[in-house]
Design a protein around this motif. Structure first.
Motif, short mmCIF file in Angstrom:
data_model
loop_
_atom_site.label_atom_id
_atom_site.label_comp_id
_atom_site.label_asym_id
_atom_site.label_seq_id
_atom_site.Cartn_x
_atom_site.Cartn_y
_atom_site.Cartn_z
N SER A 1 0.26 -0.64 4.26
CA SER A 1 -0.20 0.78 4.67
C SER A 1 0.76 1.30 5.64
CB SER A 1 -1.39 1.29 5.05
OG SER A 1 -1.61 2.56 5.19
N VAL B 1 -5.58 4.03 -5.92
CA VAL B 1 -4.48 3.97 -4.91
C VAL B 1 -3.98 2.69 -5.40
CG1 VAL B 1 -4.19 3.15 -2.59
CG2 VAL B 1 -5.98 4.71 -3.08
N PHE C 1 0.78 5.26 -6.42
CA PHE C 1 0.23 6.36 -5.38
C PHE C 1 1.06 6.14 -4.08
CE2 PHE C 1 -2.63 7.28 -1.93
CZ PHE C 1 -2.98 8.63 -2.29
N TYR C 2 1.16 4.92 -3.79
CA TYR C 2 1.87 4.34 -2.52
C TYR C 2 3.32 4.86 -2.25
CZ TYR C 2 3.81 1.28 1.10
OH TYR C 2 4.37 0.72 2.03
N VAL D 1 3.38 8.63 -1.88
CA VAL D 1 2.93 9.07 -0.56
C VAL D 1 4.07 8.64 0.53
CG1 VAL D 1 1.12 8.55 1.40
CG2 VAL D 1 0.44 8.89 -0.96
N ALA E 1 6.87 11.20 -0.10
CA ALA E 1 6.45 12.66 0.59
C ALA E 1 6.62 12.57 1.95
CB ALA E 1 5.19 12.82 0.10
N ALA E 2 5.98 11.53 2.65
CA ALA E 2 6.01 11.28 4.25
C ALA E 2 7.56 11.52 4.59
CB ALA E 2 5.44 10.04 4.38
N LEU F 1 -0.99 15.27 3.34
CA LEU F 1 -0.49 14.01 3.54
C LEU F 1 -1.20 12.93 4.32
CD1 LEU F 1 2.13 12.29 2.92
CD2 LEU F 1 3.13 13.50 4.87
N CYS G 1 -3.82 11.47 2.29
CA CYS G 1 -3.29 10.32 1.22
C CYS G 1 -3.02 8.90 1.85
CB CYS G 1 -2.01 10.87 0.80
SG CYS G 1 -2.17 12.14 -0.40
N PHE G 2 -2.58 9.10 3.46
CA PHE G 2 -2.53 7.94 4.34
C PHE G 2 -4.00 7.40 4.49
CE2 PHE G 2 1.83 9.04 4.82
CZ PHE G 2 2.46 7.93 4.86
N LEU H 1 -4.86 5.17 1.56
CA LEU H 1 -4.07 3.83 1.94
C LEU H 1 -4.73 3.26 3.04
CD1 LEU H 1 -0.35 5.17 1.59
CD2 LEU H 1 -1.73 3.87 -0.26
N THR I 1 -4.02 8.11 11.76
CA THR I 1 -4.08 8.79 10.59
C THR I 1 -4.82 10.11 10.83
OG1 THR I 1 -3.84 7.09 9.12
CG2 THR I 1 -4.62 9.14 8.23
#
Length: 286
Positions: free
Chosen positions: A3, A180, A184-185, A188, A191-192, A232, A235-236, A239, A267
């Motif tokens: 992650s 997840v 998905f990883y 994310v 997007a990050a 976001l 989402c983290f 993870l 997070t």
């Protein structure tokens, strides 16, 4: 699964190399497996029969309780430092420059400590708790300023919002409403990356005379960008939950519960800051 945080990457957990990936660890009683008192080192099991070694390894494997205790310790350090900085570093017309200077300095130190931990092979409780303390100082100054100049209740709303997002993600993850996986990883992380690049572009435009930058710091666009940051962060958080679940299943060493606490704290701080920004913009427009 490894992650990462929107600000920096974190090392993944290690697993017990004696078992295949994903194989659950089955607890064994020390005496039941061999039918006799354990031999060898009573703490490590070294030199003892296989059943005793398995039981010794079980005692040193990370559990959910370890993660909860260390996360509570880390977040508690953040909270205590934030409260102390709120009280000892007043943000008023006479002290605002000094308080802001200390807050920014604490943020830079916290970032440096988080980078130092991210490049270590093993978790360092001193680095993690040091990060939590300096991050708490920064959060206390920023929260105090927002409460003083925007709205007294906005900090409480941001804290409640952070808890609500965290609880919602936890429920969704436990019920498998959030899947997840690698897709998905990848989504994310993409997007990050885009989010951080937009933040840097906005900062550069603001620094070199573009006034309000790209407009992410005010108005409706700023609110949308802040909500995207909260999403976001959620989402983290999913993870992080997956990483912790995998680490416990694969028998990661007990000390790596500090990594889980570190990741969750990063997070949650991210979510709180984004929630505070959204509420600040909404309150400022009223």
């Amino acid at each position: 699964m490894k992650s990462s945080n929107p600000i920096l990457s974190r090392r993944g957990f290690t697993r017990d190399a004696s078992r295949p990936a994903g194989a659950p660890r089955e607890p064994q009683l020390v005496g039941a497996a061999v039918g006799a008192p354990p031999a060898g080192d009573p703490y490590t099991g070294f030199g003892a029969p296989r059943g005793v070694q398995d039981a010794a390894a079980e005692r040193t494997a990370m559990t959910l309780d370890d993660v909860v205790v260390r996360t509570a310790t880390t977040l508690g350090t953040v909270a205590v430092a934030a409260v102390l900085s709120w009280v000892l570093l007043p943000v008023d017309d006479a002290n605002i420059g000094r308080s802001y200077g200390i807050g920014v300095g604490a943020a830079l130190i916290a970032f440096a400590l988080s980078l130092a931990q991210s490049f270590r092979r093993t978790p360092s409780p001193a680095l993690i708790l040091g990060y939590a303390a300096f991050e708490g100082v920064f959060l206390g100054v920023i929260s105090n300023a927002t409460s003083t100049y925007i709205s007294p209740g906005v900090v409480v709303q941001a804290i409640l919002g952070t808890f609500a997002v965290s609880a919602g993600v936890l429920v969704a993850y436990r019920r498998r409403w959030i899947r997840v996986d690698r897709r998905f990883y990848g989504f994310v992380m993409a997007a990050a990356t885009g989010f951080v690049l937009l933040m840097l572009a906005d900062l550069l435009f603001s620094a070199f005379g573009a006034g309000n930058g790209l407009g992410f710091g005010s108005g409706g666009l700023g609110v949308v960008f802040g909500l995207a940051g909260v999403l976001l962060g959620a989402c983290f958080l999913a993870l992080d939950f997956r990483q912790i679940e995998d680490a416990i299943t694969e028998g990661a060493p007990r000390e790596e519960a500090w990594l889980a606490a570190f990741g969750l704290t990063l997070t949650l701080v991210w979510i709180y800051l984004e929630a505070l920004r959204v509420l600040q913009l909404l309150q400022g427009d009223e």
